[in-house]
Design an enzyme around this catalytic site. Structure first.
Site, PDB file in Angstrom:
ATOM      1  N   CYS A   5     -19.020 -11.767 -20.066  1.00 54.05           N
ATOM      2  CA  CYS A   5     -20.331 -11.760 -20.728  1.00 54.05           C
ATOM      3  C   CYS A   5     -20.343 -12.779 -21.869  1.00 54.05           C
ATOM      4  CB  CYS A   5     -20.625 -10.356 -21.253  1.00 54.05           C
ATOM      5  SG  CYS A   5     -22.348 -10.088 -21.701  1.00 54.05           S
ATOM      6  N   CYS A  53     -27.673  -8.864 -16.282  1.00 54.62           N
ATOM      7  CA  CYS A  53     -27.169  -8.318 -17.545  1.00 54.62           C
ATOM      8  C   CYS A  53     -28.192  -8.600 -18.654  1.00 54.62           C
ATOM      9  CB  CYS A  53     -25.828  -8.981 -17.876  1.00 54.62           C
ATOM     10  SG  CYS A  53     -25.283  -8.734 -19.575  1.00 54.62           S
ATOM     11  N   GLY A  61       0.790  -1.225   0.000  1.00 55.94           N
ATOM     12  CA  GLY A  61       0.000   0.000   0.000  1.00 55.94           C
ATOM     13  C   GLY A  61       0.824   1.277   0.000  1.00 55.94           C
ATOM     14  N   CYS A 109     -26.408 -11.415 -21.183  1.00 59.80           N
ATOM     15  CA  CYS A 109     -26.072 -12.780 -20.763  1.00 59.80           C
ATOM     16  C   CYS A 109     -26.855 -13.236 -19.548  1.00 59.80           C
ATOM     17  CB  CYS A 109     -24.572 -12.901 -20.504  1.00 59.80           C
ATOM     18  SG  CYS A 109     -24.020 -12.117 -18.970  1.00 59.80           S
ATOM     19  N   CYS A 140     -23.113  -6.279 -19.009  1.00 60.61           N
ATOM     20  CA  CYS A 140     -21.845  -6.553 -18.329  1.00 60.61           C
ATOM     21  C   CYS A 140     -20.777  -5.567 -18.775  1.00 60.61           C
ATOM     22  CB  CYS A 140     -21.324  -7.943 -18.697  1.00 60.61           C
ATOM     23  SG  CYS A 140     -22.093  -9.283 -17.832  1.00 60.61           S
TER      24      CYS A 140
END
Lengths: 208, 297
Positions: free
Chosen positions: B286, B255, B46, B258, B280
């Site tokens: 997808c 979605c 980090g 899909c 998506c």
């Protein structure tokens, strides 16, 4: 859909060897306690281990001072390191970004508080120790069993370490090093062509 | 000279073209410098490690940081995937993929599970990542505190002292003004209980995937000259309050293409009457869901 470019005929060159070695070092530090292997482009003179030579030649150049322990400072190794890194070894270990040697040779420097551990604002300005040990293995193969956890480890990583001299002091040093986070040094253990990374975040325990 | 001669003269053989570049474009000195920074970044999760970012053959803001990190990590045997907001077929993704096809001659793929290095702009793939993968993020502004404190000298000190009160005040002000934390992307996380980090402008929906991910996550900010990392299996906790816990948000419907649920969806306006559909954002996921559904029939 996978599209692969036409296979190329290039033989392994310095660039490809360095890339493969860097991935081994990166994996070692990202997954402490996993044994990786690395071999340099040009074979290193004894007693410099191939893995230590691979780290040296992959990471060191004129911008990153390195220090060789007295035992490694033979004319052959000195010439090898000079040629491969385009830089001479530093005289002062307190200035070095990379220190190569046995734990017994580096321990006095650590005890004297002369290793670079970074500053509160720039903890990255710290040394990396490339220690030579007698043996490293992922599974039972003699030596003591070391357990590692911390960032990079899902539950626990274990490896076998053979370190005859001042082993107790070494584990005490690692424990102390960890408590100073984010300051501290990062350690890479090497034995022949094997290496294990122990960044300052690693919690390292020795099994009885 | 025939037309055929002209065309062959204009397009040099690929082998010749490649010989003009070092492997993966950058010279070895630059790669060593980036590699040293990457190792320190991994050792201090980090923390933003400064590096001497190079000018790349693309403008800042187009992934120069990510490209340099990818270049330093790439090996011959890698399989590279590049996504831009989840899509493999947008300008940024296509041009970076072509760049590495030319300069490193590595295999490329659009399949998440086949890739060993995935360079991403602003998304984490829906397909769970594995230990054999590295995810490289393109980062515009690496400093999470930058909009609260413009001086680098001060933000450095704040990180050194672990002084993140200002960030909590910002999130609190969101709640005071909007009734909830209104930050929807680049939502700050605390890595390994120490450094507060900007996860790059990924939607906060993706934040839970940052934490304890089996893959190594590397972040490159080219213009700002910073590299940082989240090692595998490392906690990255989204900042929140006990009475206002972190909420990843997302659209509560499948979605439209899909039918997948629990994935990040883009809102697409389909006419000037305000009709919209949700699809998506991850094009590979997808396509795979649709192919699996077809195969099942």
């Amino acid at each position: 859909m996978v599209s692969s470019p036409a296979p190329t005929a290039h033989s392994p060159n310095r660039s490809h060897i360095a890339a493969a070695n860097f991935r081994a070092i990166l994996n070692a530090l990202a997954r402490p306690g996993r044994v990786e292997t690395a071999i340099p482009f040009r074979a290193a003179p004894e007693p410099l281990f191939p893995a230590a030579a691979a780290i040296l030649t992959t990471l060191v150049d004129t911008d990153a001072p390195y220090w060789l322990s007295p035992r490694l400072r033979t004319p052959e190794i000195d010439a090898y390191a000079r040629f491969e890194t385009s830089a001479a070894a530093a005289q002062d270990p307190g200035q070095a970004d990379f220190l190569l040697g046995d734990w017994s040779e580096i321990a006095p420097i650590a005890t004297a508080g002369r290793l670079r551990i970074g500053t509160a604002e720039y903890p990255d300005r710290s040394a990396t120790l490339i220690l030579t040990v007698e043996a490293l293995a992922q599974t039972a193969d003699g030596g003591c069993t070391v357990c590692v956890d911390g960032p990079g480890v899902e539950t626990q990583h274990r490896f076998q370490l053979a370190l005859s001299e001042q082993a107790d002091a070494f584990f005490a040093f690692l424990a102390r090093n960890r408590t100073g986070f984010p300051l501290g040094v990062d350690v890479i253990l090497t034995a022949h062509d094997r290496l294990v990374g122990l960044p300052r975040t690693a919690r390292v325990m020795r099994e009885a | 000279m025939s037309a055929q001669d002209l065309s062959s003269a204009a397009a040099p053989a690929p082998a010749e073209e490649e010989a003009d570049y070092n492997f993966a474009y950058l010279d070895e000195n630059t790669k060593r410098m980036i590699r040293r920074a990457l190792l320190k970044a991994v050792a201090i999760p980090g923390y933003q490690t400064p590096f001497a970012s190079r000018e790349m053959p693309m403008p800042y803001g187009w992934g120069t940081g990510g490209v340099q990190v990818t270049s330093a990590c790439l090996t011959e045997s890698d399989s590279l995937k590049v996504i831009d907001q989840g899509a493999d077929d947008t300008t940024n993704a296509v041009s970076i993929r072509k760049f590495f096809e030319r300069t490193a001659r590595v295999a490329t793929t659009t399949r998440t599970e086949e890739a060993t290095i995935i360079q991403t702009r602003h998304r984490i793939p829906e397909t769970p990542l594995t230990e054999n993968q590295i995810l490289v993020y393109q980062v515009p502004i690496p400093e999470p505190l930058r909009f609260l404190e413009p001086r680098e000298t001060e933000t450095r000190k704040m990180h050194a002292l672990e002084e993140y009160g200002l960030m909590h005040v910002k999130l609190y002000e969101d709640i005071a003004r909007h009734g909830h934390i209104a930050t929807a992307y680049a939502y700050p996380v605390q890595v390994g209980r120490r450094y507060v980090m900007d996860p790059s402008p990924i939607p906060k929906f993706d934040n839970p995937k940052l934490s304890n991910c089996p893959a190594l996550q590397l972040f490159g900010a080219g213009r700002e000259q910073r590299i940082y990392a989240v090692p595998p299996y490392t906690e990255a906790i989204s900042l929140d309050f006990e009475d206002h816990p972190f909420d990843p948000g997302g659209v509560d419907q499948p979605c439209a293409l899909c039918g997948a649920t629990g994935v990040y969806l883009d809102e697409v306006i389909t006419d000037d009457q305000g009709t919209r559909m949700y699809v998506c954002s991850d094009t590979d996921h997808c396509e795979k869901t649709r192919a699996d559904a077809e195969a099942a029939q």
